[in-house]
Design an enzyme around this catalytic site. Structure first.
Site, PDB file in Angstrom:
ATOM      1  N   SER A  61      -8.244   2.316  -2.546  1.00 20.41           N
ATOM      2  CA  SER A  61      -7.161   1.548  -1.964  1.00 20.41           C
ATOM      3  C   SER A  61      -5.943   1.544  -2.896  1.00 20.41           C
ATOM      4  CB  SER A  61      -7.652   0.128  -1.634  1.00 20.41           C
ATOM      5  OG  SER A  61      -6.710  -0.557  -0.859  1.00 20.41           O
ATOM      6  N   SER A  62      -5.584   0.417  -3.495  1.00 16.18           N
ATOM      7  CA  SER A  62      -4.484   0.415  -4.461  1.00 16.18           C
ATOM      8  C   SER A  62      -4.755   1.411  -5.576  1.00 16.18           C
ATOM      9  CB  SER A  62      -4.294  -0.986  -5.044  1.00 16.18           C
ATOM     10  OG  SER A  62      -3.267  -1.012  -6.002  1.00 16.18           O
TER      11      SER A  62
END
Length: 420
Positions: free
Chosen positions: A147-148
């Site tokens: 994700s991030s």
């Protein structure tokens, strides 16, 4: 970026290992250890490192970057990178965000430039610390993230092609897709999949991060779920456009296959395990796609597993018992999966093929994807571990068009199970 989903299957356990100064020649082995004073660190990241008991003389380095709202300890406890490090002797670096959002900076002008500042500079310092203290092989430094952290993987490979040999991004977006100039960490147009560029334009954004660089570019492995509503599946296609252009290979796949039910894997520029670009699309899967076994596949892409194949349990290590209860247009199936091997299964995927006309409408004690055809049932957080001679029970409800029979064959993490 705090709107990014955390992965519910990853336990947020805190590291309790003692801190170590960058002036110390080594850290304790086989434990997650914080390192302070490791070098230039403009955004006040924390550095944690895992050095295995089996660390090699000139180890490779894997930088494992957590998701938004996560931490180094969560990435350590929720993925198998430390276990793989013990098996293959490399060092794992776990950067950890201290800003309130717990999201990595993949947006600011500083973050999107070689040596520009912010998080990438701190992460580069962490790699340099490991290289200095463990005589690491600087030609075998890799980045991976969720994700991030996947977005940061794209940024690291764009900013520092002279540092990283390859990356594996799980649910990310292209380099510079999240760019902002107003201090915001979130770019709704990018997350919604409405930012599109030509391959050349995407590639130029990467090249502009390090003007004048003419050396080799890192290879990229990309993962994305078709039902991702946090970072649009459209971003997956844009990543492919970007990295095929950066690496100078055709956008037409050199090979396409389905290594797991519901997965479509395309390779660009070559057909082998270390193709310039590898992209894995997961049908019917959302943002939280990471599960056990994926890190081993990334390790194969990095070329760190020495064997070129994903480690699997020995043949005959499982048994499946299934019972069904059918009615005119529907059925339920109760499945018991038993570990008949001598070692504990830590994370599992059970593959089976539904008879024609059956479609899963509901399931329990596992996640199921896709709903018909060749289905993969993956563990949930509370039943990921199966000790020798222990069992887990899962089940599903399905509609049918006349054939209510149970599947006749099952494989556990790629190994055929006996059926009783």
């Amino acid at each position: 970026m705090c709107a990014l989903l955390v992965l519910p299957l990853l336990a947020l356990t805190a590291a309790s290992a003692p801190a170590a100064s960058a002036r110390t020649a080594a850290v304790p082995t086989a434990t997650l250890t914080e390192v302070t004073g490791f070098g230039e660190n403009p955004s006040n990241l924390q550095m944690y490192v895992y050095v295995p008991n089996s660390v090699t003389a000139h180890p490779a380095v894997v930088v494992a970057v957590h998701w938004c709202g996560g931490s180094a300890s969560a990435m350590y406890s929720g993925t198998e990178w430390a276990a793989l490090a013990e098996q293959y002797g490399f060092v794992v670096v776990y950067p950890s965000v201290t800003r309130a959002s717990k999201c990595f900076d993949v947006s600011s002008p500083q973050a999107l430039k070689h040596g520009g500042g912010s998080d990438p500079v701190g992460i580069r310092s962490m790699v340099d610390w490991v290289s200095a203290h463990y005589a690491a092989d600087t030609g075998r430094v890799f980045a991976t993230g969720i994700s991030s952290g996947a977005m940061m993987t794209n940024v690291l490979l764009g900013d520092y092609p002279d540092v990283f040999a390859a990356g594996a991004a799980f649910s990310g977006v292209p380099f510079a897709c999240f760019a902002t100039t107003d201090g915001s960490e979130w770019n709704s147009a990018c997350s919604g999949g409405t930012i599109g560029h030509t391959p050349q334009e995407w590639g130029d954004l990467v090249r502009a991060a390090y003007p004048g660089y003419t050396g080799p570019r890192p290879r990229m492995q990309l993962w994305h779920g078709t039902e991702d509503t946090t970072l649009s599946y459209a971003d997956f296609g844009e990543e492919i456009k970007q990295w095929t252009n950066v690496l100078g290979v055709s956008q037409t796949p050199a090979a396409t296959d389905s290594p797991v039910g519901g997965w479509t894997r395309t390779r660009y520029g070559a057909t082998g395990d270390q193709a310039p670009v590898e992209a894995i699309s997961l049908q019917g899967v959302g943002h939280s796609l990471y599960s056990y076994g994926m890190a081993a596949r990334a390790l194969t892409f990095f070329g760190l597993d020495s064997g070129g194949t994903v480690p699997q349990p020995p043949a005959g290590a499982c048994r499946v018992t299934v019972t069904t209860n059918a009615w005119n247009t529907g059925l339920t199936a109760a499945v018991t999966l038993t570990n008949t091997g001598t070692t504990t299964v830590n994370g599992w995927q059970l593959d089976f093929t539904l008879p024609a006309g059956q479609t899963i409408t509901n399931g329990w004690n596992a996640t199921y994807s896709p709903a018909s055809g060749t289905v993969t049932a993956s563990n949930v957080s509370y039943n990921a571990t199966i000790a020798p001679n222990a069992s887990v029970s899962i089940g599903y409800q399905a509609g049918h068009t006349g054939n209510s029979a149970a599947p006749t064959a099952y494989t556990l993490n790629g190994t055929t199970c006996t059926v009783s």
